[in-house]
Design an enzyme around this catalytic site. Structure first.
Site, PDB file in Angstrom:
ATOM      1  N   GLU B 134       0.849  -1.354  -0.322  1.00 32.13           N
ATOM      2  CA  GLU B 134       0.264   0.408   0.152  1.00 32.13           C
ATOM      3  C   GLU B 134       0.603   1.280  -0.222  1.00 32.13           C
ATOM      4  O   GLU B 134       1.900   0.613   0.198  1.00 32.13           O
ATOM      5  CB  GLU B 134      -1.144  -0.185   1.545  1.00 32.13           C
ATOM      6  CG  GLU B 134      -2.132  -1.449   1.041  1.00 32.13           C
ATOM      7  CD  GLU B 134      -3.469  -1.157   2.449  1.00 32.13           C
ATOM      8  OE1 GLU B 134      -2.602  -0.659   3.423  1.00 32.13           O
ATOM      9  OE2 GLU B 134      -3.440  -2.344   2.472  1.00 32.13           O
ATOM     10  N   ILE B 164       0.422  -3.274  -7.683  1.00 29.83           N
ATOM     11  CA  ILE B 164       0.154  -4.540  -7.863  1.00 29.83           C
ATOM     12  C   ILE B 164       0.413  -5.118  -9.008  1.00 29.83           C
ATOM     13  O   ILE B 164      -0.144  -5.027 -10.187  1.00 29.83           O
ATOM     14  CB  ILE B 164      -0.953  -4.668  -7.668  1.00 29.83           C
ATOM     15  CG1 ILE B 164      -1.355  -3.715  -6.031  1.00 29.83           C
ATOM     16  CG2 ILE B 164      -1.654  -5.628  -7.365  1.00 29.83           C
ATOM     17  CD1 ILE B 164      -0.359  -4.372  -4.824  1.00 29.83           C
ATOM     18  N   THR B 165       1.532  -6.127  -9.141  1.00 30.38           N
ATOM     19  CA  THR B 165       2.348  -6.431 -11.002  1.00 30.38           C
ATOM     20  C   THR B 165       0.499  -6.939 -11.069  1.00 30.38           C
ATOM     21  O   THR B 165      -0.175  -7.567 -10.788  1.00 30.38           O
ATOM     22  CB  THR B 165       2.533  -6.549  -9.862  1.00 30.38           C
ATOM     23  OG1 THR B 165       4.452  -6.543  -9.581  1.00 30.38           O
ATOM     24  CG2 THR B 165       3.446  -7.652 -11.872  1.00 30.38           C
ATOM     25  N   GLN B 345      28.718  -2.584 -20.794  1.00 27.52           N
ATOM     26  CA  GLN B 345      29.901  -2.223 -20.970  1.00 27.52           C
ATOM     27  C   GLN B 345      30.435  -1.763 -21.670  1.00 27.52           C
ATOM     28  O   GLN B 345      31.534  -2.377 -22.967  1.00 27.52           O
ATOM     29  CB  GLN B 345      30.583  -2.147 -19.359  1.00 27.52           C
ATOM     30  CG  GLN B 345      32.106  -1.356 -19.527  1.00 27.52           C
ATOM     31  CD  GLN B 345      31.571   0.067 -19.293  1.00 27.52           C
ATOM     32  OE1 GLN B 345      30.153   0.638 -18.943  1.00 27.52           O
ATOM     33  NE2 GLN B 345      32.462   1.655 -19.781  1.00 27.52           N
ATOM     34  N   GLY B 349      28.493   1.446 -26.667  1.00 26.12           N
ATOM     35  CA  GLY B 349      27.212   2.839 -27.344  1.00 26.12           C
ATOM     36  C   GLY B 349      26.993   1.752 -27.680  1.00 26.12           C
ATOM     37  O   GLY B 349      25.430   2.659 -27.354  1.00 26.12           O
ATOM     38  N   GLU B 372       9.369  -7.765  -3.840  1.00 22.23           N
ATOM     39  CA  GLU B 372       9.157  -9.190  -3.256  1.00 22.23           C
ATOM     40  C   GLU B 372      10.823  -8.681  -2.001  1.00 22.23           C
ATOM     41  O   GLU B 372      11.092  -9.535  -1.496  1.00 22.23           O
ATOM     42  CB  GLU B 372       9.151  -9.708  -4.162  1.00 22.23           C
ATOM     43  CG  GLU B 372       8.149 -10.577  -4.503  1.00 22.23           C
ATOM     44  CD  GLU B 372       7.914 -11.528  -4.670  1.00 22.23           C
ATOM     45  OE1 GLU B 372       8.366 -12.191  -3.666  1.00 22.23           O
ATOM     46  OE2 GLU B 372       7.363 -12.122  -5.605  1.00 22.23           O
ATOM     47  N   THR B 374      13.093  -5.152  -0.454  1.00 23.13           N
ATOM     48  CA  THR B 374      14.244  -4.293  -0.924  1.00 23.13           C
ATOM     49  C   THR B 374      15.448  -5.806  -1.017  1.00 23.13           C
ATOM     50  O   THR B 374      14.953  -6.340   0.619  1.00 23.13           O
ATOM     51  CB  THR B 374      14.621  -3.235  -0.564  1.00 23.13           C
ATOM     52  OG1 THR B 374      14.511  -3.486   0.285  1.00 23.13           O
ATOM     53  CG2 THR B 374      13.514  -2.872  -1.302  1.00 23.13           C
TER      54      THR B 374
END
Lengths: 261, 392
Positions: B134, B164-165, B345, B349, B372, B374
């Site tokens: 929330e 909410i995925t 890397q 480019g 899910e 950190t």
């Protein structure tokens, strides 16, 4: 409708790790194995017929014992069961031994149709299907682009690819059909199919089980590989980049400069 | 005739798991990878991929066979997520969230609830999402404010769920809501499966995100949403415990996603390093570039083996499942971020433009360090397990 499909594990072309052993035989431990590509087309055709007509599809393989890995994939695609002919004596078998062994294994099975792939990507002999048909006196229907069995009439119709188009062949069943890629792309196994494959039977048969002791295998091979050479390198690759128009012009100029066009 | 038993292949995987993994990989290479850039660019949910995964039973993996699923164990589910993520992170989230969202139901649902709700999920016809987070309850998940009040045979839910995925494409939402504000902090929550659309339920907004752009991240609003009490999972007050048990099995899924992203980036970087020539040689033959590829490969394999071990240990019922789940997610998420950054890397480019997939993979990798739990929460879980209970 009972169909037997001949399937062979071959080195995975995607791995590109094929290697010959010191005896000039394929080192089967050097590369991961997959079901021979053309055999998967034959299997797909058999599975579609099983779905349409009911019945069973049995896969028949002659290979080292770890062939169950690749056979499991064929079972996951939907084949009913597998038969694996495996025996240390079969290492180094020539084509004659191969078709004699497979014909003997087929004599123990009941079937309406036997399907083989067009050829195998490691052996390339392309005659095992024909030789089995000859040994078992089965009608031989090659280059199939369409296979239509009529179980009630006991016949099968096959559209055979020819140089100019198609022949429509009819033969009584049981019969042997050599399948082509025109029959349609093989399916992916569904995950449920993979889980179901666990409980499907893979029966094994030895040379002795088939009553062929001493008659087949590397010891009595009719052919031997004396030498093996890689094709000469084709030289550097040139990649043409740019717009389609510029690229096409550059390619035509290149071909002209080499008097190819 | 003698039936042959199935020998183990690929070291620790069963023949079946190898076949399943390879099948999903072929499917992902042939049908999902070619869509990945477009899914990222358009930011639209790839319903065609949902259908593809459903057709091949991939979405049935987490569910028991008796209710139409495939009955895959935790490692098998992770193998599939890994292979899909190698091609497209958004697509892998369809399976990962089907797993996550349904875990409370699978862990705590009654036989009646499983029989009623699972078949539609196992077939892939309906998706399910996980509604805990929330606006004020992120890492502190138990700070949920959404209320569920009993009213006859129903509960009435009010509140807002954020981030909410797949929230806007799911047919079921697993919602955690406060049923007893007076109860001790970890007994105040209950868990419900809300079938949507339903009156009072609204998708309030969709986020614009750095990565996983085809996966809609929704804010869901509940205004007097009535849910039959028969859709409450477990008893009143079981919510927080269900959420924790869910994370024990869903964090490995995110670790699998991270390993898959990293593997995809390594493959792209390796292919480039093999072909790109500068100063007259392949750039991979420069030791500084070769060393980066070597480090990437070694780190990925370490993360993968930790993940597979965690899956086995958790599946075997270890009392230390939270720590294992946190460890594999922590290591895999950090590996994905490092490896994708290095992949960019290696491409120089070209790694920074969307003609090559590695910049997308780098953006996608970041989320595995965030959702899910950190990485900081994972470390907290691990440290608490170590300090609280000692080593297992």
């Amino acid at each position: 409708m009972h169909i037997v499909v001949l399937t062979k594990p071959v080195p995975d072309p995607a791995a590109a790790a094929e290697r010959l052993g010191p005896d000039l035989r394929l080192d089967r431990a050097a590369s991961p194995a997959v079901v021979n590509g053309n055999d998967e087309y034959a299997l797909e055709a058999a599975l579609k017929l099983m779905e349409a007509h009911g019945g069973e599809v049995t896969i028949l393989t002659m290979a080292p014992p770890n062939a169950t890995d690749t056979m499991r994939k064929a079972l996951a695609m939907g084949a009913t069961r597998g038969v694996l002919v495996t025996d240390p004596a079969l290492a180094g078998s020539c084509v004659r031994s191969t078709d004699e062994v497979l014909a003997a294994a087929l004599r123990e099975l009941t079937y309406d149709l036997v399907f083989s792939g067009f050829d195998t990507s490691d052996g390339n002999a392309g005659v095992v299907g024909a030789a089995i048909a000859a040994r078992l006196r089965l009608p031989y229907l090659s280059n199939a682009a369409k296979i239509e069995p009529d179980p009630e009439a006991g016949v099968v119709r096959v559209r055979r690819i020819t140089a100019t188009g198609y022949d429509l062949l009819e033969a009584p069943m049981p019969a042997l059909v050599v399948c082509t890629q025109v029959l349609g792309e093989p399916r992916y196994p569904s995950l449920k199919g993979i889980m179901a494959a666990r409980s499907k039977e893979i029966a094994t048969r030895s040379v002795a089980d088939l009553g062929l002791e001493g008659a087949v295998g590397g010891a009595v091979a009719t052919t031997a590989v004396l030498d093996s050479q890689k094709p000469a390198s084709r030289g550097a690759t040139r990649v043409v980049r740019g717009t389609a128009e510029d690229g096409a012009r550059e390619i035509v100029e290149l071909l002209e400069s080499r008097r190819i066009v | 005739m003698v039936a042959v038993s199935t020998p183990p292949t690929d070291h620790r995987l069963t023949e079946e798991q190898v076949l399943l993994r390879d099948t999903v990989r072929e499917l992902a290479d042939a049908r999902i990878a070619p869509r990945a850039a477009e899914i990222d660019r358009s930011g639209e949910f790839p319903d065609d991929i949902r259908q593809l995964l459903a057709e091949h039973d991939v979405l049935g993996l987490p569910f028991p066979a008796e209710h139409g699923g495939v009955g895959g164990d935790l490692l098998t589910i992770c193998l599939a997520i890994e292979q899909i993520a190698r091609a497209c992170t958004t697509s892998s989230l369809i399976l990962a969230v089907q797993d996550l969202g349904s875990l409370p139901l699978r862990l705590g649902g009654s036989p009646e609830q499983l029989a009623r709700l699972v078949p539609r999920l196992a077939s892939g016809e309906a998706l399910i999402c996980f509604g805990l987070t929330e606006p004020e309850a992120g890492s502190d998940g138990a700070a949920v404010r959404t209320r569920a009040v009993r009213d006859g045979d129903d509960y009435v839910i009010n509140g807002t769920k954020r981030f909410i995925t797949n929230g806007s494409v799911a047919g079921m939402v697993t919602v955690f809501a406060v049923t007893d504000p007076e109860a001790p902090r970890h007994r105040h929550l209950s868990c419900f499966v809300v079938e949507v659309p339903t009156p009072g339920f609204r998708v309030a907004r969709l986020e614009h995100k750095m990565g996983i752009r085809g996966s809609p991240t929704a804010e869901l609003e509940f205004q007097d949403v009535r849910v039959p009490a028969t859709n409450r999972i477990g008893d009143e007050g079981d919510g927080w415990s269900l959420a924790l048990r869910t994370f024990e099995r869903s964090r490995p899924g995110i670790a699998a996603q991270a390993v898959g992203i990293a593997q995809g980036a390594l493959e792209a970087a390796t292919a480039y390093a093999r072909e790109r020539k500068q100063f007259g040689q392949r750039i991979g033959d420069f030791q500084m570039v070769g060393a980066m590829l070597a480090d990437m490969a070694a780190q990925i394999e370490a993360a993968r083996q930790l993940l597979y071990t965690a899956c086995e240990v958790i599946e075997a019922g270890t009392p230390d499942a939270q720590r294992w789940a946190a460890m594999c997610k922590l290591v895999a998420g950090d590996t994905a971020m490092r490896v994708t950054t290095d992949a960019v890397q290696v491409l120089g480019g070209y790694g920074y433009i969307d003609e090559f997939p590695v910049e997308r993979m780098m953006r996608d990798a970041k989320i595995t360090q965030l959702y899910e739990g950190t990485q900081q929460i994972q470390r907290l879980v691990i440290a608490r397990a170590l300090l609280g209970r000692g080593r297992d």
